[in-house]
Structures are given as C-alpha cells and as structure tokens.
Scaffold this active site. Structure first.
Site, short mmCIF file in Angstrom:
data_model
loop_
_atom_site.label_atom_id
_atom_site.label_comp_id
_atom_site.label_asym_id
_atom_site.label_seq_id
_atom_site.Cartn_x
_atom_site.Cartn_y
_atom_site.Cartn_z
N HIS A 1 -8.78 -5.99 4.49
CA HIS A 1 -8.40 -5.40 5.75
C HIS A 1 -9.77 -5.08 6.37
CE1 HIS A 1 -4.07 -3.98 4.89
NE2 HIS A 1 -3.96 -5.29 4.91
N ASP B 1 -7.05 -4.02 10.18
CA ASP B 1 -6.34 -2.88 9.94
C ASP B 1 -7.00 -1.61 10.33
OD1 ASP B 1 -4.72 -1.01 9.07
OD2 ASP B 1 -5.29 -0.91 6.95
N GLU C 1 -2.83 -2.96 -2.59
CA GLU C 1 -4.06 -2.37 -1.84
C GLU C 1 -4.42 -1.01 -2.23
OE1 GLU C 1 -3.51 -2.16 2.46
OE2 GLU C 1 -5.57 -1.11 2.82
N LYS D 1 -7.03 2.47 -2.39
CA LYS D 1 -7.57 3.51 -1.67
C LYS D 1 -8.24 4.76 -2.38
CE LYS D 1 -6.75 5.84 2.66
NZ LYS D 1 -5.60 6.07 3.94
N ASP E 1 -9.76 4.50 9.44
CA ASP E 1 -9.24 3.48 10.23
C ASP E 1 -9.92 3.36 11.75
OD1 ASP E 1 -7.02 2.51 8.52
OD2 ASP E 1 -6.75 4.64 8.32
N ASP F 1 -12.62 9.29 8.26
CA ASP F 1 -11.39 8.37 8.58
C ASP F 1 -11.65 7.00 8.19
OD1 ASP F 1 -9.06 7.49 10.23
OD2 ASP F 1 -10.45 6.68 11.53
N TRP G 1 0.79 -1.21 -0.14
CA TRP G 1 0.07 0.00 -0.01
C TRP G 1 0.93 1.08 0.03
CZ3 TRP G 1 -0.08 3.92 3.86
CH2 TRP G 1 -1.14 5.00 3.44
N ASP H 1 -9.78 -3.19 1.60
CA ASP H 1 -9.85 -2.46 2.79
C ASP H 1 -11.14 -2.01 3.09
OD1 ASP H 1 -9.73 -0.39 5.00
OD2 ASP H 1 -7.64 -1.05 5.46
N HIS I 1 -11.94 1.93 2.58
CA HIS I 1 -10.95 2.32 1.36
C HIS I 1 -11.80 2.95 0.54
CE1 HIS I 1 -6.59 1.60 2.69
NE2 HIS I 1 -7.36 2.34 3.52
#
Ligand code: RNT
Ligand code: ZN
Length: 423
Positions: free
Chosen positions: A290, A330, A230, A232, A300, A298, A191, A263, A266
């Site tokens: 993920h 993650d 990965e 995003k 995460d 955000d 990533w 993810d 993402h």
C-alpha cells in the site's frame, strides 16, 4: 496551464535520453514497456473520503480523513464516473480496489455486513468487465457500531467476534467472485483496527483470538483470490497497542503462505519498508504494498514520488521480484480535489516504477561484486541526474495521457462541469 511539450519535441528529447541510457546499458524503450505493464490498484476510497454507501456514520478505526473540499462522490455512479475520469490521466495498467461498504444492494435497502453477497456488487462487476479494470477487495472492519469498542476479530465478546468472522468470510467469497468474473485473482486484504489507546495488561489474548479468527476465515478454499494481511504499528486511538502488528502478521503470513501487506505509512516514522522486502520475500509467497505517505501522526497522506516510494520500487527491481508484488495505493485527503489526489499518487507510483526499470542495476551490482564500493556509490549518485523526465514524458505520450502538468487543466474542467454541481 500549458506545461506539456509538443509530441514532436518530446520525441526529439527522448531520442537523446535514450542514447544516454543506452550508454549505461539500459534500454529506455523496454523500461517504458515494463513500467506500463505493471498493474497498479487504485483505491476507490479516495473518491469519497472513505465514507462508503451505508450511511453508517463517520469514519472510525484509527484512521481519519480531514477536509471538506467540494465534489465528493456520493454514490456508485458518481464514484465510477470520477474514477473513469482519473483513469484517463493515469498511464499504465490499472485495477480498482473496493471496500465492502461500497456495496450497492437494491435501492433504499441496506444489507448487514455479515450477509453481503457477490450480487450486491453486480454494478461494480459489470463496470469492471466493460472497462477492463479488474477489481480488488477489502472487508471493512471500521465505521460500524460493532466496531465501537475498538476491537473486531480480536474482541473478547464472542458476539462481536463472530459477526466480524462472518463478515470476513462473506468478503472472501465476494473477492473470489470478482476474480472469477474478471479472469484474474482479486486481492482480498484484511486490515483490522483492533488496538488500545493505552498500555494493555494483556497483549497476548487478543492476538490468540485474532489468530484463531483468521484460521476460521481462511479455511475455506476459494478460486481466483489472493489473500493478504496488513499490519500497523499504531493508529489514532490505538497508540499503545495494535493487535495486528508487523511481527504478528509476518509470522502468520509465513505460516499460512499468504501475502503480507506492507503499507508504507504503517511503521515508525523513521522506519521504511525498503529493507523488509527482501527479508519477507524469503518466507511469504509475495507482498501487497500500500503506497501511502506517513506525515507525523497520520499514515494516509497522498502518496508522492518520495524517496520512500522510489527506494521501494528500486528495491523490488533489484530483487527481481516484480511478479511477486501487488502494487496498490492507500490514502485519503478530503481537503483537495479528489481526482487530482488519485492522479498525483498513481502518476507518482508509475514514475517510480519507470525509474526503477531505468536503473543500470547490473552495472551497479557488478561494481559491488568487484569490491569497488566507491563505484557503486558513484553510479547510484549519477543515476539521480540521468534524463529521467524525458523518458517519463515519452511514457505518457505512449500511453495517451496528458504530459507535464497538462492534466491539471482536465481536472479543472471536470471540477467546473461536474464536481461543483454536487451540493
Ligand atoms: C488503515 C489501512 C487500511 C485502510 C483501508 C481503508 O490503516 O492502511 O488499508 O487504509 O483499508
Ligand atoms: Zn493500507
């Protein structure tokens, strides 16, 4: 907090639940066994707010860990100790996921990221073997002076680009060494943060450079490694443009026949990965997922037993694709107890896996085949209130981990005895 029932009560309630599931054609015993057998890769970086051991400065690259809850792990020994403590609260098979900046070269020395070697991870490898927890790996393209421009593998500056290509090549060799050491391939996930805060005039050149860099990085044939890339949609400071977008990596992973990493945080805030799974699986050898939780800007937040997570696991079950998915966590939250953050995400993912195995998928799919879509919808609704909690408790009991919210007591004790002493 006394919230768990006695083993005898759990067994008793489980027997009733088991009968209920059997009526839907589902063996809850098998579901427990299957759910416990799937490895979940736990990310080391929740333990120290993605800081690593290089002292290379604050977290950068469009990701942010906010908060200053006491007790952060400050070195490898603390991080391993914390992880072991968390493992005891998490049922089922586990792996541990490292970033390159968790290397432990000789005391007081730092090794440039483009010179990292497997020997800088000897402590991790020994620990992994002893604990029988296989390792996964990630090159780290952020929190580094060479990433200050916001571009790494896609940089227009050949010096910068070459540095990161060397880093990625070094990391693949390390992941391969992990894989050989543990007798199970290590996932190496690429990533990069590369992107632009505002609209770029040239979107294609950075993507050409990234494609070329990846070609160089992946050209070396190595044993015991699973390559993944990965994507995003945007990051903090890369709102307008991310070089490694979904379309870029979907195309790239399909062409190179490597795994695609999705993810859950993402994508566009209203977009989930659920409908991407079956489509991607037709073109790539498999997926790395993920599990994270996007919340507004955000990507995460601590992963929870959310519709997103449950739908993804159910979808994989329905597609019969468990053997092609690598499950990973993650996220990073520095504002709460970090062991609890690990436990919350990992226990939730195990719950979602269990729930998927408990779904009477054949029954629902059969209704669909017969054109009885009201039955399909009704069964999906009924499934939501089947006695799932009783099976979850039984799973925890079987795995020898605390039931109910009992594990919070363990976390409190560890916080008092260990974490609060870290000043
Ligand atoms: C960032 C990606 C990436 C990182 C870790 C630390 O948006 O999700 O996976 O979170 O590599
Ligand atoms: Zn991720």
């Amino acid at each position: 907090m006394k919230t768990g029932a006695s083993p005898a009560k759990i067994e008793k309630v489980y027997e009733v639940a088991k009968e209920t599931y059997a009526k839907f054609g589902v063996s809850s015993d098998k579901a427990i066994k299957n759910a416990l057998a799937l490895p979940v890769s736990i990310h080391c970086w929740q333990g120290d707010d993605v800081l690593g051991f290089e002292n290379s400065g604050p977290l950068s690259g469009g990701i942010l860990a906010t908060g200053n809850y006491p007790g952060r792990a400050r070195n490898g020994d603390e991080l391993r100790r914390d992880a072991e403590f968390a493992f005891a609260l998490i049922p089922g098979k586990k792996r541990f996921n490292l970033h390159s900046f968790y290397a432990e070269p000789e005391e007081g020395k730092t090794v440039s990221r483009d010179r990292l070697l497997p020997e800088h991870f000897t402590k991790w490898m020994n620990w992994s073997k002893k604990k029988r927890i296989p390792l996964d790996f990630n090159p780290s393209f952020f929190s580094h002076p060479m990433a200050d421009s916001g571009y790494t593998l896609a940089s227009a500056d050949p010096q910068i680009r070459k540095f990161w290509i060397r880093h990625a090549i070094a990391c693949r060799r390390i992941a391969s060494a992990f894989g050989v050491n543990q007798g199970s391939p290590a996932v190496n996930d690429i990533w990069i943060p590369d992107g632009s805060k505002d609209y770029p005039a040239d979107r294609i050149s950075p993507r050409e450079r990234l494609k070329d860099a990846l070609d160089q990085i992946l050209s070396e044939k190595l044993p015991a490694i699973t390559d993944a890339v990965e994507c995003k949609l945007f990051g903090i400071g890369s709102e307008a443009y991310v070089v490694g977008s979904h379309e870029f990596y979907m195309g790239y992973a399909a062409k190179k026949q490597i795994k695609l990493c999705l993810d859950t945080g993402h994508f566009h805030p209203t977009e989930t990965i659920v409908d991407k799974i079956s489509a991607a699986l037709l073109f790539v050898p498999g997926l790395l997922i993920h599990f994270s939780r996007g919340l507004r800007w955000d990507s995460d937040h601590v992963a929870t037993f959310s519709d997103d997570m449950r739908d993804a696991c159910r979808e994989i079950k329905r597609a019969g694709a468990f053997d092609r998915i690598d499950f990973a966590l993650d996220y990073f939250d520095a504002s709460i107890n970090r062991i609890a953050a690990w436990a919350i995400g990992a226990r939730s993912l195990r719950k979602a896996l269990l729930e998927s195995f408990l779904e009477p998928t054949t029954l629902i799919a059969d209704a669909e085949k017969r054109g009885k879509n009201h039955e399909r919808l009704a069964l999906m609704e009924e499934c939501k209130t089947l006695p799932f909690a009783a099976v979850w408790d039984k799973l925890c009991l079987t795995a020898g981990v605390p039931t109910g919210a009992e594990w919070l007591g363990n976390v409190n004790e560890y916080e008092q005895k260990v974490l609060s002493k870290r000043k």
